[in-house]
Design an enzyme around this catalytic site. Sequence first.
Site, PDB file in Angstrom:
ATOM      1  N   HIS B  16      -6.393  13.253  -5.014  1.00 49.62           N
ATOM      2  CA  HIS B  16      -5.916  13.030  -3.641  1.00 49.62           C
ATOM      3  C   HIS B  16      -6.576  14.057  -2.727  1.00 49.62           C
ATOM      4  O   HIS B  16      -7.357  14.906  -3.167  1.00 49.62           O
ATOM      5  CB  HIS B  16      -4.385  13.117  -3.561  1.00 49.62           C
ATOM      6  CG  HIS B  16      -3.848  14.501  -3.364  1.00 49.62           C
ATOM      7  ND1 HIS B  16      -2.975  14.832  -2.350  1.00 49.62           N
ATOM      8  CD2 HIS B  16      -4.075  15.646  -4.055  1.00 49.62           C
ATOM      9  CE1 HIS B  16      -2.662  16.113  -2.442  1.00 49.62           C
ATOM     10  NE2 HIS B  16      -3.305  16.626  -3.450  1.00 49.62           N
ATOM     11  N   CYS B  35      -7.204  21.963   0.417  1.00 49.63           N
ATOM     12  CA  CYS B  35      -6.674  20.633   0.054  1.00 49.63           C
ATOM     13  C   CYS B  35      -7.315  19.524   0.880  1.00 49.63           C
ATOM     14  O   CYS B  35      -7.140  18.338   0.584  1.00 49.63           O
ATOM     15  CB  CYS B  35      -5.161  20.578   0.246  1.00 49.63           C
ATOM     16  SG  CYS B  35      -4.289  21.705  -0.847  1.00 49.63           S
ATOM     17  N   HIS B  41      -9.682  16.304  -4.594  1.00 47.81           N
ATOM     18  CA  HIS B  41      -9.424  17.168  -5.745  1.00 47.81           C
ATOM     19  C   HIS B  41      -8.330  16.447  -6.545  1.00 47.81           C
ATOM     20  O   HIS B  41      -8.078  15.270  -6.289  1.00 47.81           O
ATOM     21  CB  HIS B  41      -9.004  18.585  -5.300  1.00 47.81           C
ATOM     22  CG  HIS B  41      -7.699  18.643  -4.585  1.00 47.81           C
ATOM     23  ND1 HIS B  41      -7.555  18.267  -3.260  1.00 47.81           N
ATOM     24  CD2 HIS B  41      -6.455  18.983  -4.996  1.00 47.81           C
ATOM     25  CE1 HIS B  41      -6.300  18.405  -2.890  1.00 47.81           C
ATOM     26  NE2 HIS B  41      -5.602  18.833  -3.924  1.00 47.81           N
ATOM     27  N   HIS B  43      -4.775  16.676  -9.660  1.00 51.44           N
ATOM     28  CA  HIS B  43      -3.747  17.440 -10.374  1.00 51.44           C
ATOM     29  C   HIS B  43      -3.243  16.666 -11.587  1.00 51.44           C
ATOM     30  O   HIS B  43      -3.336  15.442 -11.632  1.00 51.44           O
ATOM     31  CB  HIS B  43      -2.539  17.700  -9.451  1.00 51.44           C
ATOM     32  CG  HIS B  43      -2.834  18.518  -8.245  1.00 51.44           C
ATOM     33  ND1 HIS B  43      -3.109  19.857  -8.302  1.00 51.44           N
ATOM     34  CD2 HIS B  43      -2.910  18.179  -6.929  1.00 51.44           C
ATOM     35  CE1 HIS B  43      -3.335  20.318  -7.069  1.00 51.44           C
ATOM     36  NE2 HIS B  43      -3.224  19.322  -6.222  1.00 51.44           N
ATOM     37  N   ASP B  81      -1.431   6.812 -12.397  1.00 50.09           N
ATOM     38  CA  ASP B  81      -2.147   7.588 -13.408  1.00 50.09           C
ATOM     39  C   ASP B  81      -3.636   7.255 -13.406  1.00 50.09           C
ATOM     40  O   ASP B  81      -4.022   6.082 -13.475  1.00 50.09           O
ATOM     41  CB  ASP B  81      -1.571   7.313 -14.798  1.00 50.09           C
ATOM     42  CG  ASP B  81      -2.157   8.255 -15.843  1.00 50.09           C
ATOM     43  OD1 ASP B  81      -2.458   9.417 -15.503  1.00 50.09           O
ATOM     44  OD2 ASP B  81      -2.307   7.829 -17.004  1.00 50.09           O
ATOM     45  N   HIS B  82      -4.457   8.302 -13.339  1.00 45.29           N
ATOM     46  CA  HIS B  82      -5.913   8.136 -13.275  1.00 45.29           C
ATOM     47  C   HIS B  82      -6.321   7.293 -12.067  1.00 45.29           C
ATOM     48  O   HIS B  82      -7.262   6.498 -12.135  1.00 45.29           O
ATOM     49  CB  HIS B  82      -6.462   7.577 -14.595  1.00 45.29           C
ATOM     50  CG  HIS B  82      -6.497   8.632 -15.680  1.00 45.29           C
ATOM     51  ND1 HIS B  82      -5.372   9.067 -16.319  1.00 45.29           N
ATOM     52  CD2 HIS B  82      -7.525   9.357 -16.202  1.00 45.29           C
ATOM     53  CE1 HIS B  82      -5.694   9.996 -17.202  1.00 45.29           C
ATOM     54  NE2 HIS B  82      -6.991  10.206 -17.147  1.00 45.29           N
ATOM     55  N   GLU B 128       3.525  19.773  -9.105  1.00 48.25           N
ATOM     56  CA  GLU B 128       2.098  19.573  -8.816  1.00 48.25           C
ATOM     57  C   GLU B 128       1.231  20.593  -9.548  1.00 48.25           C
ATOM     58  O   GLU B 128       0.145  20.278 -10.025  1.00 48.25           O
ATOM     59  CB  GLU B 128       1.878  19.683  -7.307  1.00 48.25           C
ATOM     60  CG  GLU B 128       0.537  19.142  -6.843  1.00 48.25           C
ATOM     61  CD  GLU B 128       0.278  19.471  -5.381  1.00 48.25           C
ATOM     62  OE1 GLU B 128       0.056  18.539  -4.617  1.00 48.25           O
ATOM     63  OE2 GLU B 128       0.291  20.677  -5.011  1.00 48.25           O
TER      64      GLU B 128
END
Lengths: 139, 139, 139, 139, 139, 139
Positions: B16, B35, B41, B43, B81-82, B128
């Site tokens: 994100h 950010c 980037h 997490h 996810d992913h 996070e």
Amino acid sequence: MAVVHITRRERFSAAHRLSRPDWSPEKNLEVFGKCSNPNWHGHNYEVWVTVAGAPSAETGFVIDLSELGKIMREQVIDLVDHKNIDLDVAFMKGRYSSTENLAIAIWEQLEERITAAGGKLVKVKLQETENNFVEYHGE
Amino acid sequence: MAVVHITRRERFSAAHRLSRPDWSPEKNLEVFGKCSNPNWHGHNYEVWVTVAGAPSAETGFVIDLSELGKIMREQVIDLVDHKNIDLDVAFMKGRYSSTENLAIAIWEQLEERITAAGGKLVKVKLQETENNFVEYHGE
Amino acid sequence: MAVVHITRRERFSAAHRLSRPDWSPEKNLEVFGKCSNPNWHGHNYEVWVTVAGAPSAETGFVIDLSELGKIMREQVIDLVDHKNIDLDVAFMKGRYSSTENLAIAIWEQLEERITAAGGKLVKVKLQETENNFVEYHGE
Amino acid sequence: MAVVHITRRERFSAAHRLSRPDWSPEKNLEVFGKCSNPNWHGHNYEVWVTVAGAPSAETGFVIDLSELGKIMREQVIDLVDHKNIDLDVAFMKGRYSSTENLAIAIWEQLEERITAAGGKLVKVKLQETENNFVEYHGE
Amino acid sequence: MAVVHITRRERFSAAHRLSRPDWSPEKNLEVFGKCSNPNWHGHNYEVWVTVAGAPSAETGFVIDLSELGKIMREQVIDLVDHKNIDLDVAFMKGRYSSTENLAIAIWEQLEERITAAGGKLVKVKLQETENNFVEYHGE
Amino acid sequence: MAVVHITRRERFSAAHRLSRPDWSPEKNLEVFGKCSNPNWHGHNYEVWVTVAGAPSAETGFVIDLSELGKIMREQVIDLVDHKNIDLDVAFMKGRYSSTENLAIAIWEQLEERITAAGGKLVKVKLQETENNFVEYHGE
């Protein structure tokens, strides 16, 4: 409007002891056990600070985490990290350095600055070892 | 009748950025810091969902954890996810992907299905990094 | 003379994908699964760097941890944190961003500076999720 | 015959400082940084001790973990827990209390007793904070 | 060519006891302590499997982690999760269920399949509680 | 007067199963899944007990943690550690050993002794695996 709690962790390593100067070594040992060792012991402490608020429509933030981190470091971490809580820390003067008292003192160190930054401090959690921690909600 | 809170964790890894299209890159950098990196980037997120209720006399369960896990995966994990939270996730359309906003959106994804399964959703916790998390209680 | 291994951890959060430009999307999906998502995903990475040596008679140190941390930040963390590994990181140009390849590249980023600081780099450990990590010993 | 490594963890909390009496406070601060604070600081240490051997045909054990724990407590933990490493610990007399030196001293405290119990000590790992640890293999 | 070690974790929850049928309850209690409880006890086990190899030029992988996970689940986890190690697990027949013996048996369950998948099994780590684990390197 | 919550963790390893004797094996399998395995399975449980109160002016303590630990061990840990929850634990007689029911029973085991020690029990948290836990607040 939705209220979200956001929490940030900082860490510090410090020495302390539990010992009342008006008590004999024997009495201190009886009440505080090995924590009364006259030559100090120490811990890696973790501080978790929780701030409540509605996420800003402009940024999605309750509070800017980098600002919260800055407040925590300036008001707490820089004053206690690699220090002796009983000898070096002005905001603990006159208090026994139990985890409970330390959590209350940390709250007092933080509340005004967090309020000024637009947040509402709702919890200080202070972890002393992997087996114990305290939480203070400000009242 | 005793009320117990039961919590289940699921995890997802996603990309994100924090960046408003109506702001200049300079303004985004000033407000969102690193950010705001235009190339994203990411997490490893952890989601902790808490459901309250009286344990069933028949099973001892507040809610069947495998059912709760299934709801979490179908309503949240499989969708994020992913993925890229800002580009790929329909339930985040029109929201900045702050952890706060993401936790609120996850609540909205879960509440109806958990209620239908006989549970009462009381908290979504979204972690996070090891140093920060948010909690949303639905109001 | 006693040889001790000392290890320091730093962390970074980054986006990446596993995808070969010379393969079709279908082939990439078949080989790399959900890691091939064209819009990226991301992780919180942990880097553990191990240096071997005899503790200095003068300081008791194998290497000054604050110096080791500085090298890790300058040579690795500052270049990958809140970045896209495939787009933003010069030292990963021309390599697929598998955890294996990333660990090797991190080794190459660190070795010269650590040697210059008087240490012997013996291991880079790179953790991608709580369920997987890689280790590289330099050969 | 199969050789297995078995590892047991014990923990202690202690105060210490890094400071040479033959150096000025300024020199100590320059070399040891905040670790040189004259009034001490402290840590929660974790000690991981690894013993190698073939599992006994009679019990399936390389070494009885309760015996290993007893040795670790008697030879190390009881002597350092809630102590000042620099003032209270006989086995650290004459050594700067770097994590490296402490790990070597712990090895020396343990080796004879573990050998007598039929085990082969192969590693002492000493973790000082979540970001750093040392390992000593006895040579 | 660079050799990298890659490690994947899986988990299982199982019951067992340490008790020899040819010993009296008193003798079992003396040797195995509370682990000899006739009605069993149990643990959450974590298995870490390490495979060594050169990253493939085609994929950057030492071994496909999803393939490694599949092998671990089919050869180990599906056979021991929510089982009684002493009663339900064919590959532990005739062995006392010490952590040491279980790690060796897990190695034997995995080696052939991992070799067939093009990897070289180099370590099985089995964690029984947060305070103890064993490692087996295959010889 | 400030009220602080203090929490202490203890751990135990136990076997159990989820299975109703008045149901067929098929019905038990359908409802309880792999948790119904007739030969039991087991877990490493973590119990977190939270006590609220004003820190004593004399000691800074809400409750003496070594006293709280003693109560937890005598009332809970010594009775369940390395036991079968369904066969060996008197305080679980007549209850299905779901995590929910176990947390309620632990509360009942602790409340009187903690009150007698001058504390107010406010939460029992029981963690069964890294992915799930329950919390009970006494009502």
